[in-house]
Design an enzyme around this catalytic site. Sequence first.
Site, mmCIF file in Angstrom:
data_model
loop_
_atom_site.group_PDB
_atom_site.id
_atom_site.type_symbol
_atom_site.label_atom_id
_atom_site.label_comp_id
_atom_site.label_asym_id
_atom_site.label_seq_id
_atom_site.Cartn_x
_atom_site.Cartn_y
_atom_site.Cartn_z
ATOM 1 N N GLU A 215 -2.555 -5.525 4.496
ATOM 2 C CA GLU A 215 -3.070 -6.727 3.838
ATOM 3 C C GLU A 215 -2.326 -7.980 4.317
ATOM 4 O O GLU A 215 -1.818 -8.772 3.531
ATOM 5 C CB GLU A 215 -2.996 -6.575 2.317
ATOM 6 C CG GLU A 215 -3.847 -5.417 1.814
ATOM 7 C CD GLU A 215 -3.892 -5.295 0.298
ATOM 8 O OE1 GLU A 215 -3.148 -6.029 -0.388
ATOM 9 O OE2 GLU A 215 -4.665 -4.453 -0.199
ATOM 10 N N GLU A 297 -6.289 2.334 1.343
ATOM 11 C CA GLU A 297 -6.013 2.296 -0.097
ATOM 12 C C GLU A 297 -7.334 2.519 -0.819
ATOM 13 O O GLU A 297 -8.266 1.738 -0.669
ATOM 14 C CB GLU A 297 -5.395 0.965 -0.549
ATOM 15 C CG GLU A 297 -3.984 0.752 -0.035
ATOM 16 C CD GLU A 297 -3.351 -0.543 -0.541
ATOM 17 O OE1 GLU A 297 -3.842 -1.102 -1.554
ATOM 18 O OE2 GLU A 297 -2.384 -1.003 0.087
#
Length: 800
Positions: A215, A297
Site C-alpha cells: 500500500e 490482503e
Amino acid sequence: MATTVVNESGTGTDVRVLSRIVGPDGRTVARAATTVAVSEQTTEIHELTVPEPELWDVDTPGHRYTLHTELRAGGRTTDTYRTPFGIRGYRFDPDEGFSLNGTVTKIKGVDLHHDQGALGAAVSLDAVRRQMRIMKSMGVNAFRTSHNPPSPQMIQACEELGIVMMVEAFDCWRTGKTTYDYGRFFDEWCEKDATEMVLAARNSPAVVLWSIGNEIPDSTSTAGLAMADRIIGAIKAADDTRPVVIGSDKYHGVPATGSPADLMLAKLDGLGLNYNTAKSVDGLHAKYPHLFLFESESSSETSTRGAYQEPEHLNTGENHTPGRRETSSYDNNLASWTMSGEYGHKKDRDRTWFAGQFLWSGIDYIGEPTPYDVFPVKASFFGAVDTAGFPKDMYHLFRSQWTTEPMVHLLPMTWNHEAGDTVEVRAYANVPSVELFLNGKSLGVREFDVKRTTDGRAYLETTEATGDDKTFTDGPYPGSYTSPNGSAGKLHLTWKVPYRPGELKAVARRDGEVVATDVLRTAGAPHAVRLTADRDRLAADGRSLVFVTADIVDARAVVVPDAEHLITFDVTGGSLAGVDNGREESAERYQASTRTAFHGKALAIVRSGTGAGEVTVTARVAGLRTGRVSVRATAARETSRTPAAGFRPDPPAPVDYPRPDAGYSGRGDTPPAAMLDGDPATGWSNAFVKQATALLPAFSGARATDWVSYDAGRTRGFDRVEVSFTVDAGHTLPARAEVAVWDGRAYVPVTGARTQWATASDTPTVITFDPVRGSRLRLTLTSAHPGTPKGAVRISRLDV
C-alpha cells in the site's frame, strides 16, 4: 554453490574451499573441493548434483538438505559454515495460478505482524513455532511477512512446517504514512535494505516471492516509478530466480493506459491485491493477462473470541460500551474497506487463474485497534486467532475450506444463553451433511450441495442467495456474489434453536458415516482452574518457552464462558515470560503475575530455568480449586546468563460506584455513564448507523432489546426507578421496560411493577414496584419499532 571468501590477513594466500551436501537422512550426497588464491575477496563457484533429490513441499517439509562449507588455509581449518536449504520447483502462471513441484496449489495464506502478543517484538523461536503451528492447523500453506523482512527464526519455522513465504520489504517509500516512518531513510537505505532482505532469505526453500512494498503511496505516482526501479534492481541483483510483486490497495479499478499506475505494473511479475471486489479482480485479469494475480490482503473481517451479535445482519454496528468493546464472530462485522471471510474465500476459490489469498490477519496483533481507536483497546480485531493463540470462529471457517480431515464446528462456540432466546446456530464443516441434536433430540439435518467450479473442482456450498455483493446488479442472483458457474450460496449451515440448557451436538456425516462431531455443553457455576501445557518437556536453557492455557471450568470440566476471574500464576523451576487472555480491550500488563480470564480463558507463557527437573505452574483463583501442571526440563549445553525478571500482580483498578452499565451502546459518545452525569444534553443510546462498504449498503436499524443497569456497589433497597427517554427522529419510547434486581447470584424480576409513561421527551417515566433488596438494578428495554431507524432507545437521565 557460491562461496565468498574474505582474507583479512593482509597477505594473499591459497584457500581450500570444500563443499559437502548432506541429505535429510544425514548422508553425504555430493561434494566438491577447489583451491583459490585470495588476496582480499574472491567468490568461488561449485556445481554439485544431487541425484534423485527429495523435494521440499508443504507436505514434506522434512526434505531439507544442508550445505557444509569449510575453508582451509595453510593446512588448517579457518572457518566453517552450515547452510540449510531445500530443493523444489514452483511456478506462478497468469492463467493457472501457483504450482509447487508440478502440482497446482492454491495459496492459503495469512498476513502476520511481527509481534508475539504478550512477548512483544522480542523474537523467540518457540513462540514463532507455536504461532505457525496454529496457522498450519487452520490449513495455512503460505505466509506474507507484512510489512517487513522476517526474522531468521520465522524463516526456520516456515521451512520446518512447510509454509511458503512472500517476503516483503517496505510499508512506505519516500512518502511516509506516519511522522517517524521509513520515508526519512528511503533514499539512502532502500537498496541496501532490499539487498539485505534478499541475502538473508534467498537460501530458504520456503521463500517464493519478493515484495517491494505494501500500500505504497508513491507506487502510483510518476516519481514512484524510479523508486520502484531502484528496489527491483537491488532485489534482482541479489536473486533473479523469484518473482517480484507488490501488495497494493491502488487497483480497485483498472488504471488508465499510460498512467503511472499502469506503467508500474509493467515492472512487476505479479500483483497482490488488497480488498478487491470480484468484479474488479476480473477486470484486472482481462487488462493485464501477463500478470499473475493474488490477494495480498483479504477479508479484514473483525471479531472477538466468544462475542456474537445480530446474525441476521451482514454487517453489524459496534458495541461502544466501555468494557464491552467486542465485535461479532458471525463473520459480520466489517469496516468500510473490508469483506466477510466467506466472500473472500469464494472469490479466490472460483478463479483457477487467481493464485490465492493472504488473510488479514491470521492472528490479532498489537496496534491498529480497528474498529475502536480508544483506550484501553490496544490490539486489532482482524485475526482468525487472538493474541493469546486461542482460535476464534473465523479460524474454523477457514479450516473448513482449507483442510481435508473431516471437521465440524458449531458457533456460537458456547451453550450458555438467556431463557427464551432463539439462537442462530451455525456449523462450519468440510463434509456434506450435518445433523444437530439438543439434549439428544434431533433438530434436523442440513446439507451442502456439491458444486463444481467452471474448471471442474468440487466444493461445498448451500443453495440460498447470500445478498452480499451490491455490485452484482443482474444475473440469477442480483445483489449477491455469483460464481462464474452461477451459484451464490453460503459456506455454513444454519439452525434456529429455542434455547434449552444441556448439550448441543453436531454430527457430520459423509456417505451416511459419522466422520466428525462437535459438542457444546451448558456451563454451571465456576468450580476450578484447569491448566494445560502445549508441550510435556523443554530445554533447561533459560530461554525455552511453554504456553500454558488456564480455563475456568465448572464441576463437569466445562469452560464457563462469562468467567472473568483474576488468576494468579506462580512458577517453580522457571519463570513467567508473559500473560495474556486475548482480549483486545484491556489495560492489563503483559508482564505481570496475574491476569483476568476472558470468556473463561487466559494464558501463561512460562520460561524454563537453567536447571534440569520439573517446571511447575500453579494458578489460583479465590474461591475456586487451584490448577497445577508440570513439564519436564532437560539439561541443556548452553544456558542464558540473563536472570529472569520477577513479575508483580496487576490487579484491576477499583470500581467507582455507583456504576452504570449497558449491554450495548451504539456510538462512542453515548456511554452508560452519560445517564448519570446530570447533563440532559448527553445520554446513553443504542442507535447505530453502519457505513457502506464496497459490497454492502449503509443501514441503520433498532435492536429488538437492550439492557442498562445501575450498580450501587452495596446491598440496598429499591422500589422505584425514574428514567428519562428521548423522543426524536431516531429514538422512541420503548414498548416495554422491565426491571430486575441482583440478589447476589442472578437478576430476579421485580413484582408489582407499575409504569407511568412520560408524555414528553426527556422527562421521567416512573416505574414503581414492590420493595426489594439487592446491589444492582437492571432495565431491559424492548423496542417499539425493532429493525427500523426510529426504533432506537435513548436515556438522558436515570435515577434510582
